[in-house]
Structure formats: structure tokens, C-alpha cells
Scaffold this active site. Structure first.
Site, PDB file in Angstrom:
ATOM      1  N   GLN A  31     -37.086  59.989  38.697  1.00  0.00           N
ATOM      2  CA  GLN A  31     -36.667  61.298  38.208  1.00  0.00           C
ATOM      3  C   GLN A  31     -37.531  62.416  38.778  1.00  0.00           C
ATOM      4  OE1 GLN A  31     -36.900  60.257  34.062  1.00  0.00           O
ATOM      5  NE2 GLN A  31     -38.876  59.291  34.403  1.00  0.00           N
ATOM      6  N   HIS A  62     -42.506  64.563  17.195  1.00  0.00           N
ATOM      7  CA  HIS A  62     -43.200  63.269  17.150  1.00  0.00           C
ATOM      8  C   HIS A  62     -43.508  62.822  15.718  1.00  0.00           C
ATOM      9  CE1 HIS A  62     -44.132  64.184  21.533  1.00  0.00           C
ATOM     10  NE2 HIS A  62     -43.405  63.087  21.523  1.00  0.00           N
ATOM     11  N   ASP A  86     -44.915  60.345  27.555  1.00  0.00           N
ATOM     12  CA  ASP A  86     -45.781  61.521  27.364  1.00  0.00           C
ATOM     13  C   ASP A  86     -46.909  61.246  26.375  1.00  0.00           C
ATOM     14  OD1 ASP A  86     -44.678  61.956  24.705  1.00  0.00           O
ATOM     15  OD2 ASP A  86     -42.929  62.810  25.675  1.00  0.00           O
ATOM     16  N   ASP A 135     -38.847  48.550  32.966  1.00  0.00           N
ATOM     17  CA  ASP A 135     -37.574  48.936  32.366  1.00  0.00           C
ATOM     18  C   ASP A 135     -37.504  48.223  31.007  1.00  0.00           C
ATOM     19  OD1 ASP A 135     -34.956  49.166  31.542  1.00  0.00           O
ATOM     20  OD2 ASP A 135     -34.099  48.741  33.517  1.00  0.00           O
ATOM     21  N   ASP A 153     -37.937  56.356  22.255  1.00  0.00           N
ATOM     22  CA  ASP A 153     -38.313  57.726  22.629  1.00  0.00           C
ATOM     23  C   ASP A 153     -38.036  57.881  24.118  1.00  0.00           C
ATOM     24  OD1 ASP A 153     -39.333  60.291  22.503  1.00  0.00           O
ATOM     25  OD2 ASP A 153     -41.397  59.638  22.810  1.00  0.00           O
ATOM     26  N   SER A 154     -36.765  57.710  24.449  1.00  0.00           N
ATOM     27  CA  SER A 154     -36.408  57.706  25.868  1.00  0.00           C
ATOM     28  C   SER A 154     -35.746  59.026  26.229  1.00  0.00           C
ATOM     29  CB  SER A 154     -35.440  56.566  26.155  1.00  0.00           C
ATOM     30  OG  SER A 154     -34.144  56.951  25.798  1.00  0.00           O
ATOM     31  N   THR A 155     -35.522  59.199  27.505  1.00  0.00           N
ATOM     32  CA  THR A 155     -34.739  60.342  27.962  1.00  0.00           C
ATOM     33  C   THR A 155     -33.299  60.152  27.493  1.00  0.00           C
ATOM     34  OG1 THR A 155     -34.860  59.108  30.022  1.00  0.00           O
ATOM     35  CG2 THR A 155     -36.005  61.165  29.978  1.00  0.00           C
ATOM     36  N   ASP A 156     -32.520  61.212  27.580  1.00  0.00           N
ATOM     37  CA  ASP A 156     -31.134  61.140  27.097  1.00  0.00           C
ATOM     38  C   ASP A 156     -30.286  60.252  28.012  1.00  0.00           C
ATOM     39  OD1 ASP A 156     -31.776  62.759  25.026  1.00  0.00           O
ATOM     40  OD2 ASP A 156     -31.115  64.603  25.992  1.00  0.00           O
TER      41      ASP A 156
HETATM   42  N1  SAM Z   1     -38.815  63.024  23.432  1.00  0.00           N
HETATM   43  C1  SAM Z   1     -38.277  63.089  24.684  1.00  0.00           C
HETATM   44  C2  SAM Z   1     -36.899  63.693  24.734  1.00  0.00           C
HETATM   45  O1  SAM Z   1     -35.952  63.097  24.318  1.00  0.00           O
HETATM   46  O2  SAM Z   1     -36.781  64.803  25.210  1.00  0.00           O
HETATM   47  C3  SAM Z   1     -38.430  61.809  25.439  1.00  0.00           C
HETATM   48  C4  SAM Z   1     -39.798  61.782  26.007  1.00  0.00           C
HETATM   49  S1  SAM Z   1     -40.340  60.497  27.010  1.00  0.00           S
HETATM   50  C5  SAM Z   1     -41.125  61.397  28.254  1.00  0.00           C
HETATM   51  C6  SAM Z   1     -38.938  59.760  27.763  1.00  0.00           C
HETATM   52  C7  SAM Z   1     -39.333  58.594  28.651  1.00  0.00           C
HETATM   53  O3  SAM Z   1     -38.299  57.598  28.662  1.00  0.00           O
HETATM   54  C8  SAM Z   1     -39.568  58.972  30.111  1.00  0.00           C
HETATM   55  O4  SAM Z   1     -40.935  58.895  30.381  1.00  0.00           O
HETATM   56  C9  SAM Z   1     -38.748  57.944  30.893  1.00  0.00           C
HETATM   57  O5  SAM Z   1     -39.403  57.467  32.043  1.00  0.00           O
HETATM   58  C10 SAM Z   1     -38.526  56.862  29.859  1.00  0.00           C
HETATM   59  N2  SAM Z   1     -37.390  55.965  30.142  1.00  0.00           N
HETATM   60  C11 SAM Z   1     -36.144  56.305  30.536  1.00  0.00           C
HETATM   61  N3  SAM Z   1     -35.400  55.190  30.749  1.00  0.00           N
HETATM   62  C12 SAM Z   1     -36.199  54.123  30.474  1.00  0.00           C
HETATM   63  C13 SAM Z   1     -36.016  52.715  30.516  1.00  0.00           C
HETATM   64  N4  SAM Z   1     -34.850  52.169  30.885  1.00  0.00           N
HETATM   65  N5  SAM Z   1     -37.055  51.915  30.165  1.00  0.00           N
HETATM   66  C14 SAM Z   1     -38.243  52.451  29.782  1.00  0.00           C
HETATM   67  N6  SAM Z   1     -38.474  53.783  29.747  1.00  0.00           N
HETATM   68  C15 SAM Z   1     -37.470  54.616  30.081  1.00  0.00           C
END
Ligand code: SAM
Length: 274
Positions: A31, A62, A86, A135, A153-156
Site C-alpha cells: 500500500q 482505540h 500503528d 497475512d 483492526d485492519s484496513t477497510d
Molecule cells: N484503525 C484503522 C482504520 O480502520 O482506519 C486500521 C489501522 S491499522 C494501520 C490497519 C492495518 O491492517 C494496516 O497496517 C494493514 O497493513 C493491516 N492489514 C490489512 N490487511 C491485512 C491482512 N490481510 N493481514 C494482516 N494485516 C492486514
């Protein structure tokens, strides 16, 4: 000249922040990563141009993501955080007397950049924290470990994104299978105003749990300002699990916990239709 950053991934909606400067801009394997210093929200972490967290309002998100779930399990000892690179979610978990926290984020660059530019977000040196760069879908598929609480707590789940498989029915089944008897899953979902289809999909994917509830809180920099969370429990009722914590908080209180599960009619109606 004023420098503005605009988030506009939700159709017909735009969030604007005036920024002082860009502190980091680069691409990882997964990303685009950016850290900007903004006038109103302090430092902001963005992934693929979407705000993840800001210095000023991160505690709201959080604390509400973590404390209701940790209080719902009667004795949370082993916790898994899916994503959370984060550091904010693990920092809140580590305030509880847990034994082990595993943070599984796919992107080591998010962790490194957050540690460098937003160090106050994480409690990275706590010995109970183990960070794995993997992953989370693959990690859980191969793991035989059982957790008391699993936090997403992943990205959307954008169609092209790495997070998409984390929101599949198969993944939620795998989460269920890796939870202990009174296990709890908590995940952030969408703002109640936009993209209600995501809430619907999430709700239906969690039907293996005897108890699933939605609660809400405020996060000014997330679209719409009101944020929702979904919590699924094999044991206790999350809505009734409020408690005074033994450490200071800036958003969470037992009263806020109770109030968060009282849904305004427009949210309640949507859930009762399902
Ligand atoms: N609170 C935040 C939000 O929703 O805006 C999310 C914060 S956190 C930085 C999201 C993390 O999810 C990222 O660091 C990303 O790399 C991770 N992520 C996304 N897909 C993933 C996966 N398949 N396995 C593990 N981590 C993942």
C-alpha cells in the site's frame, strides 16, 4: 499557500485537513503509506490515501475498540490483533492484565513508520507483545492457537485491497474456531450513514456466534464522525460487561460503555431488518 489533504474514497464525500507538511510518503509492497502533520489533528497516518489514525482522536477509536471486548471475556489472557500495525490497539490491550498479545500485520512498513513517526501510539517494548509480519488469513489457517479475544483492526475491505479476505465468511469461521469457550471477537465496521451494506454483510457472516451486537462511538476524522463496531461473544453479553477500569482512560467509562450499546432508532431499525 495552504496545503490541503483530501480523503475521498467514499463516493460523494470528502474530508479535508489542512496540513503543515508531509513527513513521510512511500509505497510498501502492499500500500501507499503517508504521514502528514496537520493543524487540527496533529500527525496523521494514511494508507492508500485513507486516514487510519491521528494523534488527536486515536484514543477515541482505540479505547472503544478494545475495552468493551476485554471486559466481555471473564479472564482475557491471550489476545490476537489482526492488523493494528500503528500500535494503538495493542497499547490499549496491554493496559489489561493479559499474558500474551500477538499482533499480526501483513505490512512491516506500517509498523516501522508508525514506530518512527507516531511512537506514542504503541507500547512496542512490552514483553507480552509479539509482532508477526504475515497475512492474518494465512496465519490463522495454519495456526492451532486458541485466543480469548480476537481484535480486527485492519484496513477497510476495499475490493482491490489486502484486507478484503479478512471480511469473508470463511475468515470469520476461522476466527470463531480459534476462540476459547467464552471467546470474543471485536471489529470496527462502517459509519452508520454510509455503506450500510458492509454492516449487513458483517452481521450475516457472524451468525455462528450466539451473541452479536453493534455499538458506536465518536471518531471525528472517520467519515461521518460516528463510528460503529461489531462484537461477537461465545459467552457473556458485551452490552452488560461494563466496568470501571483500574487505569486512566480519556474516552471509555462504564457509562459510555452502556450508552454505546443503546442504538439510536435509525441504527436499530437497520439491524432488526436483518
Ligand atoms: N484503525 C484503522 C482504520 O480502520 O482506519 C486500521 C489501522 S491499522 C494501520 C490497519 C492495518 O491492517 C494496516 O497496517 C494493514 O497493513 C493491516 N492489514 C490489512 N490487511 C491485512 C491482512 N490481510 N493481514 C494482516 N494485516 C492486514
Amino acid at each position: 499557500m495552504a496545503l490541503w489533504y483530501y480523503e475521498d474514497y467514499i463516493p460523494h464525500y470528502r474530508l479535508g485537513l489542512e496540513i503543515k507538511e508531509t513527513l513521510f510518503l512511500g509505497n510498501s509492497l502492499y500500500q501507499k503509506i503517508q504521514v502528514v502533520d496537520s493543524y487540527l489533528y496533529g500527525k496523521v497516518l494514511l494508507l492508500d490515501d485513507i486516514v487510519q489514525t491521528t494523534e488527536k482522536d486515536e484514543f477515541m477509536y482505540h479505547e472503544m475498540l478494545i475495552h468493551p471486548a476485554l471486559l466481555t471475556h471473564p479472564q482475557p489472557k491471550k489476545i490476537l490483533i489482526v492488523g493494528g500495525g500503528d500500535g494503538g490497539a495493542s497499547r490499549e490491550v496491554l493496559k489489561h492484565p493479559v499474558k500474551k498479545v500477538k499482533l499480526v500485520d501483513i505490512d512491516s512498513a506500517v509498523i516501522e513508520i508508525s514506530r518512527k513517526f507516531l511512537p506514542e501510539l504503541g507500547n512496542w517494548n512490552d514483553q507480552r507483545l509479539e509482532v508477526l509480519v504475515e497475512d492474518a488469513v494465512k496465519y490463522l489457517a495454519l495456526s492451532e492457537e486458541i485466543f480469548d479475544v480476537i481484535v480486527m483492526d485492519s484496513t477497510d475491505p476495499l475490493p482491490s485491497g489486502v484486507a478484503e479476505p479478512l471480511f469473508s465468511k470463511e475468515f470469520f469461521q476461522s476466527v470463531y474456531d480459534h476462540l476459547s469457550e467464552d471467546g470474543v471477537l471485536v471489529s470496527q465496521i462502517e459509519p452508520p450513514f454510509f455503506q450500510p451494506e458492509r454492516e449487513q454483510r458483517h452481521w450475516e457472516s457472524l451468525n455462528m456466534f450466539p451473541l452479536v451486537k453493534v455499538y458506536w462511538g465518536l471518531v471525528p476524522t472517520y467519515p461521518g464522525g460516528i463510528w460503529t463496531y461489531m462484537i461477537a461473544s461465545k459467552g457473556k453479553d458485551p452490552a452488560a460487561s461494563f466496568k470501571k477500569l483500574s487505569f486512566p482512560t480519556r474516552y471509555y467509562t462504564p457509562e459510555i460503555h452502556r450508552a454505546a450499546f443503546a442504538l439510536p432508532p435509525f441504527m436499530q431499525e437497520r439491524l432488526s431488518k436483518k
